[in-house]
Write an enzyme that holds these catalytic residues in place. Structure first.
Site, PDB file in Angstrom:
ATOM      1  N   PRO A 140      56.571  43.527  45.942  1.00 33.64           N
ATOM      2  CA  PRO A 140      56.691  42.116  45.531  1.00 33.64           C
ATOM      3  C   PRO A 140      55.812  41.806  44.322  1.00 33.64           C
ATOM      4  O   PRO A 140      54.739  42.377  44.161  1.00 33.64           O
ATOM      5  CB  PRO A 140      56.189  41.336  46.757  1.00 33.64           C
ATOM      6  N   ASN A 141      56.288  40.930  43.492  1.00 32.35           N
ATOM      7  CA  ASN A 141      55.505  40.492  42.329  1.00 32.35           C
ATOM      8  C   ASN A 141      55.809  39.030  42.040  1.00 32.35           C
ATOM      9  O   ASN A 141      56.836  38.501  42.466  1.00 32.35           O
ATOM     10  CB  ASN A 141      55.831  41.365  41.111  1.00 32.35           C
ATOM     11  N   GLU A 178      46.319  30.620  30.256  1.00 30.61           N
ATOM     12  CA  GLU A 178      47.458  30.955  31.108  1.00 30.61           C
ATOM     13  C   GLU A 178      48.614  30.047  30.688  1.00 30.61           C
ATOM     14  O   GLU A 178      48.427  28.845  30.506  1.00 30.61           O
ATOM     15  CB  GLU A 178      47.117  30.731  32.584  1.00 30.61           C
ATOM     16  N   GLU A 183      50.453  40.176  31.250  1.00 26.00           N
ATOM     17  CA  GLU A 183      51.867  40.020  31.615  1.00 26.00           C
ATOM     18  C   GLU A 183      52.796  40.000  30.394  1.00 26.00           C
ATOM     19  O   GLU A 183      53.982  39.705  30.522  1.00 26.00           O
ATOM     20  CB  GLU A 183      52.117  38.756  32.463  1.00 26.00           C
ATOM     21  N   GLU A 237      43.255  43.944  39.535  1.00 25.39           N
ATOM     22  CA  GLU A 237      43.482  42.799  40.426  1.00 25.39           C
ATOM     23  C   GLU A 237      44.279  43.184  41.671  1.00 25.39           C
ATOM     24  O   GLU A 237      44.078  42.624  42.743  1.00 25.39           O
ATOM     25  CB  GLU A 237      44.189  41.668  39.663  1.00 25.39           C
TER      26      GLU A 237
END
Lengths: 714, 714
Positions: free
Chosen positions: B193-194, B416, B485, B509
């Site tokens: 899962p991500n 972010e 990302e 992480e």
């Protein structure tokens, strides 16, 4: 006190029992009834003088990825009724003071099971209804995705509609006039080719949708305050004559990303037995928020000419060269390529327009094709298509800035984006800074072609958000915006009065692309202009386009005087005189009207109106005693009769009447006109023939006794 | 002369007859053959020391809406062979001087019928091949859309691959080691899962793909200079063992909007019988353009700590309050809400980190969660999610700026975006201006969650273009970028050396999200790091995450010394010490290595390497005489043997060896380590046990005779 309380309780009990709420307009002519069906589906209906305008119609929203949509299962948990009567002054507009007068009903619905709350807020004005969905802050409905809005508008009969095809990417179709049941059969022919187009349904039409019932009622459906939401189309169930909202989807087919607390735009239904009432209504503006711009002193109505019609007709080009099929900004060196010799935005030509503007008192000169990138700008889904700051070698920014300044004329910036919205946003600050540094304070934006990012449309929430971003960013820089090919306006100019123009419909340019129907301009004020002013770019005096460009056989379907009247009938604080100086120089007596006509008004009087047939409007120039009258006429020649009772009874005026000659005709004799000066008072009456595709225009100035000597009375 | 000319003609005739071209690497060990098939399909093959690395494989592109794709029907109309040998100095890197040495073959193909030209350019280095498609300026191919790139990589056997699942939205999977034919069966378990993920095929994998053949050849497939193009995946035809390029699509499923003249990124195939050669290769950088930043003096390797691990582990929060489920920036008043009491980015805590950084000589302190919007930032497809300039009430920008400055520490900005790329671009200038005004010169960006606009992916051309835009805009402001990302790097840092870090893989992480495989760090240098440095954020000393947050039972699958070694084995000019100060304070002797280790290097020596098993690297600190060695080990305990022959023969050094204790184990005894100081020279040898998931780290400093007194020789 006790008795009225008792009565109120009774009323409440009654209301809850039938789950119905009624709302009356201030003048009592309209009645809106809200009824919750047995399964908890909210519905509404609207009556005008006892006639059904909207039969019981469902309200609600279909959500994506949600076990339960906001369609049914509701109970009424609160209702609130209020009245409102105020007035406000627009920065510019058809009248100096706008009254905002309505009765309001807010129904709070709570959904069984989900415990979600939805408020439907109705505002009933004398000339129509506005309502919207509100999603208050609540634990069980914060973020949600709209699969489709399910707002119905159930028609009471097979009305005559003035419609254009629903489309996610263009609003530039010619209007079709037909019965509702005829839409499906006429759809194919209603979809003419366009630079970008995405029709979606055989019975889908756009708003503002104008209709007329067999009983003579005029009904108009549109929306107001379209902010951070998808633009609404109407899809007709032509068996039951029920329109349903059909939002513009994004790349995934979704129609809205919502975050409570928030709300939908207002859905508006105007109705009257007098078409003039539709034109006079300010419902759309009243349903928008007051201006967010505090200092509006820099927002100025503007009359302009431009280096534009010559490109539209094909006489000259936006592009500088024909030798670069693939421009790479920053790499392509335009000083080293062979010019095509027909580049419109060259120093000499721009100066010619500046001279002409200065000579005739115009405020501005628009110049298109000044910046590099036009060689391959269209149809290539090109991301980095323009940089908005680099001129072609033959356009000297500084020289022209100073030349214009010395002549007292403002240059108007042009930012064609080719639909590449991200590229425009990336360059927005620098482009606006460049404008301010070079004395530009208005920009015409353009969104020709498909939208980038791919999969998005001209009117989806994402892209609407872009247009809004540009308007708000422009306001930071005190820049006025005239957006072409952007989403149709919905009264947002009240909130952002720097949005002084929009295209968002079939403008004059189509007269050079094969022509528009002669009655087009008798429809637009009932449709496109309901949301705000249009940069229609009237004022074409040479109807035979082949005289400008021998390879273009288009004909402008309008008489010359009809073109004059448009400055009055097509309200806009931004008005272009679109034709070439040489064509104006041939008809300087008629051109005088364009020079004289005002851009901003104290009062507007809607004297005659029948959509698709004719329109006569009188307006008083802002802060002045002069009036201007415009009449536009459709395909059938007609005699217009108007009284001048709007004039000040204590004053005498000279009216200059620009009229079609008796043998004028939009096709075969468009340039035949007469000009006469007469004395008028508020007792005067005019009977005037308007030719097919014709009209008349009148400028009325207060006159001293000396000045009227020798002039006849009307 | 005549004879050699005759020979050349013969060669040409021969070449055209079989339509084949051969290219040899400078060391003659690699041979690339280009062959045009009978139907005009271009193919290539690659041999290494006589062994097939790539069997005959097709080249070409499938175009959209085009009668003829660029797949076949070609003739060779020109070939050009050149040699190149130069060297250049990176702004930062694993070595001071990089040699760029290759032989090049450019084949110009002309397509019958369309008359389109395509150049395939091959560069053959001693350790691998790079090739790309070039689309020169031409009349018949200007704008085109790639439906799919059809580049094949035909494997010569069922190799062992170190792979992660192909995915349009995440690169953060744990590696699976398997035979090629086993990929399909293992795919489901390989997709963990991500936060956002879009796998696309049962045999799709990502690049850089590392493989090992049964014959002991190491093969690596990746790409270089991914600019304005879609990121390439590899899809395996597992019957024929042929990989084919599989580009990341946009919202319409299209894979590239192209405008000639242009080119694809380079496709790279590295090959060697020594795994160390793969690590030492600079093919990826060499295939990128030189730096576009002229003054690079402001780009500085940076060692940092941060208010971060406490949020990752769940001890504290990015969000300021738990009471606002729906933040509306500009409306939500955070001074009026109840703080949740665990907000990490508060003044006191940030000062604690600044103090710690100053005390131990760190350059910077990253602070995440400082700006408003974290309460509902994730998973809501929220457009206006952050403004990047407004702090929470407990984060005083000015006070902390001045405090950090007084302590000689730089704060590192965090942006972010939540994948909301347009929102970030809209705020970019103001956000960077805010940074400069407050003494920040580096930013960590993040793209957690789904990309906005909807329908787009993390690695499509549109979004790649966004990351590039941010890097270039940051360079204008002299800001260093560390993008998390974002698309995996492809050597672009040569051209834009302000891109000092990237995540783009499963970082530390995940050790707090359930853990990563113990051999993860023995694979990353062969895969993710082929394209550029990774902000892996090593340095975790407390492996039992429940000691930080009792609700988090994750375990860091690494010994403490393995964590130290990562500062050498995972090359990056940006290195974090990720753990909490209180954990470093418990192991200050081991922490000394993190304080000492350099960030930038003159020379790197790859002493031992076997992907998935172990890795030993020695590096000489830039401009200094000191060396650092790192060894990381996989699941199986192993004795490493290295010679120190890389040291200067004229010097004597003191080596501080940080090693796993004999009973160390990543799971059951991770904090067991030994530290010893010994004297070493270039004759020294070390035999050292590395525990499961362990390793060792050595700092080697030149020593005077006095300093080595009492120390043993190794």
């Amino acid at each position: 006190m006790i008795r009225s309380f008792f009565f109120l309780v009774l009323l409440l009990i009654f209301a809850i029992a039938v789950r119905a709420q009624q709302l009356q307009s201030p003048n009592d002519q309209l009645i809106m009834s809200f009824v919750l069906q047995a399964d908890g589906t909210p519905t509404y209906q609207l009556n005008y003088k006892g006639q059904a305008v909207i039969k019981p119609s469902k309200l609600g929203l279909h959500l994506k990825n949600d076990a339960k949509s906001l369609l049914d299962g509701f109970s009424i948990t609160n209702t609130q009724t209020t009245s409102h009567d105020s007035s406000w002054e627009p920065v510019w507009g058809e009248e100096k003071i706008i009254r905002n007068h309505y009765n309001e009903l807010a129904v709070t619905l709570t959904q069984n099971g989900t415990n979600r709350q939805l408020i439907i807020r109705f505002r009933l004005f004398d000339e129509g209804l506005g309502f919207r969905y509100e999603f208050p802050a609540q634990p069980n409905l914060v973020y949600f995705v709209i699969k489709e809005e399910r707002t119905q508008f159930a028609m009471a009969g097979n009305h005559t509609a003035f419609w254009i095809a629903g489309d996610y990417d263009t609003q530039e179709y010619d209007y079709t006039t037909s019965k509702l049941t005829e839409i499906r059969g006429l759809m194919k022919s209603a979809i003419q080719p366009n630079a970008s187009q995405t029709p979606f349904s055989d019975t889908g039409v756009q708003t503002a949708l104008m209709m007329k019932t067999d009983a003579g009622l005029y009904i108009n459906i549109h929306e107001a305050a379209l902010i951070n939401y998808s633009c609404m189309h109407l899809n007709l169930d032509d068996k039951n004559l029920v329109f349903e909202s059909w939002l513009t989807p994004d790349a995934l087919g979704d129609k809205g990303y919502m975050q409570a607390p928030t709300q939908s735009p207002w859905r508006t239904i105007m109705v009257s037995d007098d078409a003039r009432t539709i034109l006079a209504s300010r419902i759309t503006y009243n349903l928008n928020e007051p201006s967010k711009i505090e200092d509006t002193s820099w927002i100025k109505p503007t009359k302009y000419v431009g280096v534009w019609w010559e490109m539209i007709t094909g006489k000259s080009s936006w592009a500088y060269t024909n030798e670069v099929p693939s421009v790479q900004l920053g790499k392509t060196d335009f000083t080293k390529v062979k010019p095509n010799g027909i580049h419109g935005a060259n120093n000499a030509n721009v100066k010619k327009f500046i001279d002409f503007a200065a000579q005739h008192g115009f405020d501005g000169v628009l110049v298109e094709g000044w910046n590099i990138g036009w060689e391959d700008w269209f149809g290539n889904s090109k991301d980095y298509v323009f940089d908005f700051v680099t001129p072609y070698p033959d356009f000297n920014v500084t020289e022209l800035r100073d030349y214009a300044k010395a002549k007292g004329v403002k240059l108007i910036m042009h930012h064609e984006t080719s639909g590449s919205t991200r590229n425009y946003e990336r360059h927005l600050d620098k482009a606006f800074q460049f404008m301010k540094a070079n004395n530009y304070d208005a920009v015409k934006t353009g969104y020709v072609g498909s939208i980038l990012p791919k999969g998005f449309y001209h009117y989806d929430q994402w892209t609407n958000n872009h247009y809004q971003h540009v308007v708000e960013k422009a306001a930071e820089y005190k820049i006025m915006v005239n957006a072409h090919e952007a989403v149709r306006p919905t009264g947002i100019a009240r909130t952002w009065p720097n949005m002084i123009g929009n295209e968002s419909a079939r403008g004059t340019e189509f007269q050079a692309f094969g022509g528009s129907k002669p009655n087009h301009v008798t429809i637009l004020p009932f449709t496109r202009l309901i949301g705000g002013p249009m940069d229609y770019t009237p004022g074409v005096f040479e109807m035979d386009i082949s005289k400008i460009n021998p390879n273009n056989n288009s004909h402008v379907n309008s008489t010359l005087v009809n073109q004059l009247a448009l400055y009055v009938t097509m309200y806009s604080p931004l008005q272009m005189a679109a034709d070439l100086p040489e064509n104006y120089n041939r008809f300087l007596d008629a051109f005088q009207f364009i020079k004289d006509v005002a851009l901003d008004w104290d009062v507007s009087k809607y004297l005659e109106a029948e959509p698709g047939q004719y329109l006569t409007i009188a307006r008083k120039a802002k802060g002045k005693s002069s009036w201007f009258v415009g009449n536009v006429n459709g395909e059938t020649p007609r005699t217009s009769t108007i009284a001048f009772d709007f004039l000040d009874a204590t004053k005498t005026y000279i009216a200059t009447i620009y009229a079609d000659a008796k043998d004028a005709h939009y096709k075969i004799n468009p340039q035949a006109y007469t000009i006469r000066k007469v004395v008028v008072t508020n007792k005067s009456k005019l009977t005037q023939l308007s030719a097919a595709g014709g009209g008349y225009a009148i400028s009325i100035v207060e006159a001293t006794k000396e000045k009227i000597k020798g002039l006849k009375k009307l």
